[in-house]
Design a protein around this motif. Structure first.
Motif, mmCIF file in Angstrom:
data_model
loop_
_atom_site.group_PDB
_atom_site.id
_atom_site.type_symbol
_atom_site.label_atom_id
_atom_site.label_comp_id
_atom_site.label_asym_id
_atom_site.label_seq_id
_atom_site.Cartn_x
_atom_site.Cartn_y
_atom_site.Cartn_z
ATOM 1 N N TYR A 72 0.853 -1.084 0.042
ATOM 2 C CA TYR A 72 -0.109 -0.120 0.034
ATOM 3 C C TYR A 72 0.948 1.317 -0.025
ATOM 4 C CZ TYR A 72 -3.626 3.445 1.106
ATOM 5 O OH TYR A 72 -4.509 4.446 0.996
ATOM 6 N N GLY A 73 0.661 2.387 -0.806
ATOM 7 C CA GLY A 73 1.320 3.246 -0.928
ATOM 8 C C GLY A 73 2.409 3.527 -2.049
ATOM 9 N N GLN A 74 2.546 2.252 -2.217
ATOM 10 C CA GLN A 74 3.638 2.359 -3.552
ATOM 11 C C GLN A 74 3.127 2.185 -5.140
ATOM 12 O OE1 GLN A 74 6.084 -1.458 -3.074
ATOM 13 N NE2 GLN A 74 6.997 -1.036 -4.960
ATOM 14 N N CYS A 75 3.564 3.050 -5.610
ATOM 15 C CA CYS A 75 3.172 3.179 -7.081
ATOM 16 C C CYS A 75 3.405 2.060 -7.945
ATOM 17 C CB CYS A 75 4.029 4.558 -7.894
ATOM 18 S SG CYS A 75 3.185 4.754 -9.560
ATOM 19 N N ALA A 81 7.092 5.895 -3.706
ATOM 20 C CA ALA A 81 6.204 6.045 -2.775
ATOM 21 C C ALA A 81 5.070 7.092 -3.440
ATOM 22 C CB ALA A 81 6.479 6.565 -1.483
ATOM 23 N N ILE A 82 3.820 6.683 -3.142
ATOM 24 C CA ILE A 82 2.659 7.874 -3.488
ATOM 25 C C ILE A 82 2.511 8.623 -2.260
ATOM 26 C CG2 ILE A 82 0.178 7.723 -3.639
ATOM 27 C CD1 ILE A 82 0.344 4.982 -4.839
ATOM 28 N N PRO A 83 2.674 9.882 -2.301
ATOM 29 C CA PRO A 83 2.543 10.898 -1.367
ATOM 30 C C PRO A 83 1.247 10.863 -0.348
ATOM 31 C CG PRO A 83 3.232 11.917 -3.442
ATOM 32 C CD PRO A 83 2.670 10.470 -3.831
ATOM 33 N N ARG A 86 -1.968 12.333 -1.396
ATOM 34 C CA ARG A 86 -2.601 11.694 -2.401
ATOM 35 C C ARG A 86 -3.580 10.642 -1.731
ATOM 36 N NH1 ARG A 86 -4.110 11.219 -7.706
ATOM 37 N NH2 ARG A 86 -3.804 9.203 -8.566
ATOM 38 N N LEU A 87 -2.877 9.790 -0.845
ATOM 39 C CA LEU A 87 -3.686 8.816 -0.441
ATOM 40 C C LEU A 87 -4.664 9.236 0.669
ATOM 41 C CD1 LEU A 87 -0.466 6.235 0.230
ATOM 42 C CD2 LEU A 87 -2.505 6.092 -1.109
ATOM 43 N N GLU A 88 -4.574 10.399 1.155
ATOM 44 C CA GLU A 88 -5.589 11.141 2.051
ATOM 45 C C GLU A 88 -6.588 11.321 1.249
ATOM 46 O OE1 GLU A 88 -4.247 14.256 4.430
ATOM 47 O OE2 GLU A 88 -2.226 13.037 5.168
ATOM 48 N N ILE A 89 -6.647 11.765 -0.077
ATOM 49 C CA ILE A 89 -7.547 12.172 -0.774
ATOM 50 C C ILE A 89 -8.250 11.082 -1.465
ATOM 51 C CG2 ILE A 89 -8.169 13.650 -2.862
ATOM 52 C CD1 ILE A 89 -5.937 15.432 -1.897
#
Length: 105
Positions: A72-75, A81-83, A86-89
């Motif tokens: 999770y969180g890896q592009c 890493a996905i910022p 971005r993951l919050e949104i």
């Protein structure tokens, strides 16, 4: 106040699980609706809602799978890493913004 990464993933997991429950209930509701109203517009709208709800269930399920797998969180495009912003949104995001833009076009 700083939240450690395990706590953040636990919070994301809980939020995604809640969303999955809501979307699954919505999918069941849409599936059980009487589709034969005689109005082609209503049928088209119901079909669109079903497709969107199924897509949402797939996205949330995928995010939960990535959490379980530790990805999770890896592009999925560049493996970066996905910022967190971005993951919050978009908690089910699979790609960072640059990789997503390359896909769209």
């Amino acid at each position: 106040m700083t939240i450690d990464i395990d706590s953040r993933f636990a919070m994301v997991h809980a939020a995604l699980t809640d969303e999955l429950d809501r979307q699954t209930a919505r999918l069941k509701e849409l599936t059980e609706m009487n589709a034969d109203t005689g109005d082609p517009g209503e049928s088209h709208t119901r079909d669109a809602l079903l497709a969107e709800t199924r897509r949402s269930v797939e996205q949330v399920t995928g995010a939960l799978r990535r959490i379980a797998e530790g990805a999770y969180g890896q592009c999925e495009g560049c493996a970066g890493a996905i910022p967190a912003e971005r993951l919050e949104i978009l908690p089910h995001a699979r790609f960072c913004v640059p990789c997503r833009q390359k896909q769209v076009g």
